[in-house]
Design an enzyme around this catalytic site. Structure first.
Site, mmCIF file in Angstrom:
data_model
loop_
_atom_site.group_PDB
_atom_site.id
_atom_site.type_symbol
_atom_site.label_atom_id
_atom_site.label_comp_id
_atom_site.label_asym_id
_atom_site.label_seq_id
_atom_site.Cartn_x
_atom_site.Cartn_y
_atom_site.Cartn_z
ATOM 1 N NE ARG A 51 102.965 5.247 -9.228
ATOM 2 C CZ ARG A 51 104.016 5.439 -9.991
ATOM 3 N NH1 ARG A 51 105.203 5.411 -9.460
ATOM 4 N NH2 ARG A 51 103.913 5.675 -11.277
ATOM 5 C CE LYS A 148 108.538 -6.901 -27.065
ATOM 6 N NZ LYS A 148 108.153 -5.735 -27.881
ATOM 7 C CG HIS A 178 101.317 -9.529 -29.052
ATOM 8 N ND1 HIS A 178 102.507 -8.857 -28.962
ATOM 9 C CD2 HIS A 178 100.764 -9.142 -30.221
ATOM 10 C CE1 HIS A 178 102.648 -8.090 -30.041
ATOM 11 N NE2 HIS A 178 101.600 -8.243 -30.820
ATOM 12 C CD GLU A 216 105.273 -2.988 -36.397
ATOM 13 O OE1 GLU A 216 104.287 -2.679 -35.741
ATOM 14 O OE2 GLU A 216 106.414 -3.054 -35.925
ATOM 15 C CG ASP A 235 110.019 -3.376 -30.423
ATOM 16 O OD1 ASP A 235 109.518 -3.467 -29.290
ATOM 17 O OD2 ASP A 235 109.387 -2.993 -31.423
ATOM 18 C CG HIS A 240 106.999 -10.186 -31.452
ATOM 19 N ND1 HIS A 240 106.507 -10.664 -30.270
ATOM 20 C CD2 HIS A 240 106.851 -8.838 -31.390
ATOM 21 C CE1 HIS A 240 106.074 -9.649 -29.522
ATOM 22 N NE2 HIS A 240 106.274 -8.531 -30.182
ATOM 23 C CE LYS A 331 108.298 -0.369 -34.643
ATOM 24 N NZ LYS A 331 107.091 -0.977 -34.116
HETATM 25 C C1 BG6 Z 1 105.252 -5.028 -30.034
HETATM 26 C C2 BG6 Z 1 106.366 -4.093 -30.389
HETATM 27 O O1 BG6 Z 1 105.692 -6.062 -29.218
HETATM 28 O O2 BG6 Z 1 104.697 -5.581 -31.220
HETATM 29 C C3 BG6 Z 1 105.885 -3.001 -31.314
HETATM 30 O O3 BG6 Z 1 106.895 -3.517 -29.205
HETATM 31 C C4 BG6 Z 1 105.200 -3.588 -32.524
HETATM 32 O O4 BG6 Z 1 106.974 -2.173 -31.733
HETATM 33 C C5 BG6 Z 1 104.153 -4.620 -32.103
HETATM 34 O O5 BG6 Z 1 104.595 -2.536 -33.242
HETATM 35 C C6 BG6 Z 1 103.602 -5.351 -33.316
HETATM 36 O O6 BG6 Z 1 102.508 -6.142 -32.929
HETATM 37 P P1 BG6 Z 1 101.354 -6.492 -33.973
HETATM 38 O O7 BG6 Z 1 100.499 -7.468 -33.263
HETATM 39 O O8 BG6 Z 1 100.681 -5.204 -34.294
HETATM 40 O O9 BG6 Z 1 102.066 -7.065 -35.165
#
Ligand code: BG6
Length: 482
Positions: A51, A148, A178, A216, A235, A240, A331
């Site tokens: 933008r 996402k 990813h 994490e 999330d 994932h 987390k």
């Molecule tokens: C993201 C989530 O898609 O993946 C995050 O929104 C998460 O909350 C992240 O921390 C984890 O990705 P990676 O590659 O660091 O395991």
């Protein structure tokens, strides 16, 4: 081992939301890396679109700083950096208005592959897709890439699919997860489908259970507002962990092609049984020693969102009936560790006396850190001390197999190159995403009852006590995190 880099075709890649966080941290550094190894051709162009009103030069200046920060190993080569920046342009566009679209149309070259990466709020997907086709910027061969979260539930995912399909065909849509770009995730497919060794064992007869852990160590600081509307289930699990489960559980596809692989993943999702609340544990980290807890980080004292979830999932098909898949993610846990542990059944008849503390055969597929595969075996402890058993790991670390000086690819780099190559294998198909929501929605709806608040857990722990019980009551135990 020697890795070969095959340059992709010349492309014009338009990144919408080019000044945003993901673009600066992942997408552009990833492309820079591909440029540095010769995979991005010198005639390819990246066009930032956002933008704010900015010249090419001003955009390159901001990008230069991001690349120095996020790709420091290669950004030190100023000649390389400036050559890469020379391939970058900028257009100011209004996603919901008319501004900028004609200019963007003029920049597109007929001979180049056209790809549009939407690193923007999902509410803009439909607007941007419609303008790309209305202005003749997107052709029937162009590709559109979306990030996402793909929906908040089944209804919103269906609406997003409908928005995109008004302007693009399914074979043009690349929905990024990813996790599918991670080295180990792809290696899981090679391991399962390029070896004859595992397939006879890969079923409920020989596998006792599977544990999928994505732990994490960081909390949700800085993105509390988004996270509090999602929670660990939306999330991480719906996307994932679901992808990891699919690749572990799917039938061998007949071909290594997008439709064959995605058909098999879809069948797994459709075979998932509904999960009873008694098979789910939700948690939320508390504050400790002056560091804030989840509620402080999201700034919402009334929040009932989970920062941890563990589930026991059953797959109702012939291959897996009787072999549960335990999933957990959270987390602020002890370490950043992600792995799939496939735990095999014990021998049917034990002839050795000291089997008591034996954990048994397992294949541990490590996603991070230290990507690789470990195979846990039982052997006779070497030496003269009598016939004692010991467990040893056969270990393979992918980094050891890389060509000297070559660096592992980030998931985003690989996935963007797949978009340019037109390979959808590692992207989610629309029906797959919808099926995953159809499975997750009833679980999440079950939490609307206020009595079911997430259980507190200590930061740096393995999650709430009840998560341990989820396995203990089945006579099993989680692997240690970290
Ligand atoms: C993201 C989530 O898609 O993946 C995050 O929104 C998460 O909350 C992240 O921390 C984890 O990705 P990676 O590659 O660091 O395991």
């Amino acid at each position: 081992m020697v890795s070969r880099v095959i340059p992709v075709d010349v492309f014009d890649l338009v990144v919408f939301g080019a000044t945003g966080d993901l673009s600066r941290r992942k997408i552009l550094p990833g492309l820079f890396h591909r440029f540095s190894v010769g995979q991005m051709p010198a005639e390819a162009r990246i066009i930032g679109a956002a933008r704010s009103d900015m010249t090419d030069a001003a955009f390159r200046d901001t990008l230069r700083q991001s690349l120095i920060e996020h790709a420091p190993q290669i950004a030190g080569d100023s000649d390389l950096l400036e050559r890469f920046l020379g391939q970058i342009h900028y257009v100011c566009v209004d996603a919901t208005g008319d501004k900028g679209w004609e200019r963007l149309a003029q920049l597109m070259r007929p001979e180049a592959v056209r790809a549009f990466y939407l690193s923007v709020a999902p509410s803009l997907f439909g607007n941007i897709a419609a303008r790309l086709t209305a202005h003749g910027i997107a052709t029937p061969q162009s590709r559109i890439v979306v990030e996402k979260p793909f929906g908040h539930d089944l209804a919103t995912a269906k609406a997003l699919n409908a928005d995109l399909r008004r302007s693009f065909e399914e074979h043009q849509i690349y929905r990024i997860d990813h996790y599918l770009g991670k080295e180990t995730v792809q290696n899981l497919m090679a391991l399962r489908f390029a070896n004859a060794l595992w397939e006879p064992l890969w079923n409920a007869t020989h596998i006792d259970h599977v544990q999928i852990t994505v732990a994490e160590s960081l909390g949700v600081q800085g993105r509390g507002e988004y996270y509090d509307r999602s929670g660990a289930m939306r999330d991480m699990v719906q996307n994932h962990l679901m992808q990891l489960l699919c690749l572990t559980a799917m039938e061998p596809p007949s071909k290594f092609q997008p439709s064959s692989v995605r058909d098999e993943k879809l069948k797994v999702i459709e075979a998932l049984e509904p999960v009873a609340q008694s098979n789910i544990v939700r948690g939320r980290y508390r504050g400790q020693n002056g560091t804030g807890g989840y509620l402080d980080h999201v700034g919402n004292p009334k929040s009932r969102t989970e920062s941890f979830v563990a589930l026991k999932v059953n797959i109702g098909n012939w291959r897996w009936a009787g072999t549960p898949f335990y999933l957990r993610t959270g987390k602020k846990l002890r370490a950043r560790t992600s792995e799939i542990a496939v735990v095999f059944r014990d021998p049917p008849h034990m002839i050795f006396p000291d089997m008591a503390n034996r954990r048994g055969n397992a294949m541990i597929i490590r996603l991070q850190p230290d990507e690789g595969i470990t195979l846990r075996n039982t052997i006779k402890e070497p030496g003269p001390g009598g016939f004692r058993l010991a467990e040893v790991n056969l270990d393979m670390t992918f980094a050891d197999l890389l060509e000297e000086h070559s660096e592992p690819q980030d998931a985003y780099e690989r996935l963007i190159m797949d978009v340019i190559r037109g390979d959808q294998t590692l992207f989610m198909r629309g029906d797959e995403v919808e099926a995953a929501w159809a499975w997750a929605d009833p679980i999440i709806d079950g939490w609307e009852d206020a009595a079911l608040a997430p259980a507190p857990y200590d930061p740096g722990s393995s999650g709430p006590e009840d998560a341990l019980m989820l396995l203990h009551r089945d006579g099993r135990r989680w692997r240690e995190i970290g």
